[in-house]
Scaffold this motif. Structure first.
Motif, PDB file in Angstrom:
ATOM      1  N   LEU A  54       1.260  -1.382  -0.281  1.00 37.06           N
ATOM      2  CA  LEU A  54       0.072  -0.048   0.225  1.00 37.06           C
ATOM      3  C   LEU A  54       0.487   1.284  -0.451  1.00 37.06           C
ATOM      4  O   LEU A  54       0.754   1.774  -1.015  1.00 37.06           O
ATOM      5  CB  LEU A  54      -0.982   0.061   1.086  1.00 37.06           C
ATOM      6  N   PRO A  55       1.813   1.580   0.988  1.00 42.83           N
ATOM      7  CA  PRO A  55       2.433   2.205   0.585  1.00 42.83           C
ATOM      8  C   PRO A  55       3.293   2.781  -0.743  1.00 42.83           C
ATOM      9  O   PRO A  55       3.910   3.791  -1.325  1.00 42.83           O
ATOM     10  CB  PRO A  55       3.459   2.058   1.738  1.00 42.83           C
ATOM     11  N   LEU A  56       3.591   2.018  -1.475  1.00 44.61           N
ATOM     12  CA  LEU A  56       4.531   1.667  -2.223  1.00 44.61           C
ATOM     13  C   LEU A  56       3.286   2.731  -3.341  1.00 44.61           C
ATOM     14  O   LEU A  56       3.820   3.314  -4.256  1.00 44.61           O
ATOM     15  CB  LEU A  56       5.166   0.623  -2.937  1.00 44.61           C
ATOM     16  N   LEU A  57       1.973   2.193  -3.502  1.00 47.88           N
ATOM     17  CA  LEU A  57       0.924   2.381  -4.342  1.00 47.88           C
ATOM     18  C   LEU A  57       0.922   3.976  -3.702  1.00 47.88           C
ATOM     19  O   LEU A  57       0.190   4.076  -5.137  1.00 47.88           O
ATOM     20  CB  LEU A  57      -0.113   1.687  -4.584  1.00 47.88           C
ATOM     21  N   LEU A  58       0.802   4.029  -2.914  1.00 41.64           N
ATOM     22  CA  LEU A  58       0.422   5.711  -2.731  1.00 41.64           C
ATOM     23  C   LEU A  58       1.171   6.433  -3.271  1.00 41.64           C
ATOM     24  O   LEU A  58       0.815   7.922  -3.556  1.00 41.64           O
ATOM     25  CB  LEU A  58      -0.475   5.692  -0.909  1.00 41.64           C
ATOM     26  N   GLY A  59       2.397   6.417  -2.775  1.00 40.15           N
ATOM     27  CA  GLY A  59       4.205   6.533  -3.175  1.00 40.15           C
ATOM     28  C   GLY A  59       3.562   6.749  -4.830  1.00 40.15           C
ATOM     29  O   GLY A  59       3.967   8.150  -5.490  1.00 40.15           O
ATOM     30  N   PHE A  60       3.278   5.938  -5.887  1.00 36.96           N
ATOM     31  CA  PHE A  60       3.207   5.792  -6.721  1.00 36.96           C
ATOM     32  C   PHE A  60       2.538   6.983  -7.319  1.00 36.96           C
ATOM     33  O   PHE A  60       2.589   7.711  -8.696  1.00 36.96           O
ATOM     34  CB  PHE A  60       3.233   4.106  -7.307  1.00 36.96           C
ATOM     35  N   ALA A  61       1.128   6.499  -6.726  1.00 34.62           N
ATOM     36  CA  ALA A  61      -0.195   7.449  -7.543  1.00 34.62           C
ATOM     37  C   ALA A  61       0.688   8.548  -7.231  1.00 34.62           C
ATOM     38  O   ALA A  61       0.215   9.991  -7.857  1.00 34.62           O
ATOM     39  CB  ALA A  61      -1.104   7.141  -6.664  1.00 34.62           C
ATOM     40  N   LEU A  62       0.866   9.102  -5.505  1.00 30.37           N
ATOM     41  CA  LEU A  62       1.682  10.780  -5.498  1.00 30.37           C
ATOM     42  C   LEU A  62       2.249  11.250  -7.227  1.00 30.37           C
ATOM     43  O   LEU A  62       2.355  12.596  -6.967  1.00 30.37           O
ATOM     44  CB  LEU A  62       1.815  10.777  -4.195  1.00 30.37           C
ATOM     45  N   VAL A  63       3.857  10.970  -7.293  1.00 34.13           N
ATOM     46  CA  VAL A  63       3.807  11.169  -8.401  1.00 34.13           C
ATOM     47  C   VAL A  63       3.668  11.288  -9.168  1.00 34.13           C
ATOM     48  O   VAL A  63       3.621  11.617 -10.063  1.00 34.13           O
ATOM     49  CB  VAL A  63       4.750   9.848  -8.438  1.00 34.13           C
TER      50      VAL A  63
END
Length: 105
Positions: A11-20
């Motif tokens: 989940l943190p990786l997906l949220l970070g990717f969505a932010l980028v």
């Protein structure tokens, strides 16, 4: 339940990717109208700080509405300061945010 627990580390990786992706799309849209005097990192910081409004989602009933209002307010204000955009450029940069909100429905 087990599937949610397996997805928790990702989940943190997906949220970070969505932010980028949101920041990149907004910076690209601002670049089309010539409102990017500063680099991508300035736009990314605006969107990263605006994500702090997600904490309002913990408040029942009014949290989701307050979150959306505060994200719009923080992105418009942040881009005005960070990139020197006006209201039109800020609203154009909000299109990725609206796109991601529609994908969550």
């Amino acid at each position: 339940w087990a599937l949610m627990m397996m997805a928790l580390p990702i989940l943190p990786l997906l949220l970070g990717f969505a932010l980028v992706v949101k920041s990149w799309m907004a910076h690209l849209l601002l670049g089309f109208i010539g409102s990017t005097p500063r680099p991508f990192s300035a736009t990314f910081k605006v969107f990263a700080y605006a994500e702090a409004a997600s904490l309002l989602l913990l408040i029942p009933v009014i949290g989701p509405y307050a979150d959306k209002f505060l994200v719009v307010f923080m992105v418009l204000g942040g881009l005005r300061v960070a990139q020197g955009t006006g209201l039109g450029g800020g609203l154009l940069a909000l299109l990725p945010v609206l796109f991601f909100q529609l994908m969550q429905l």
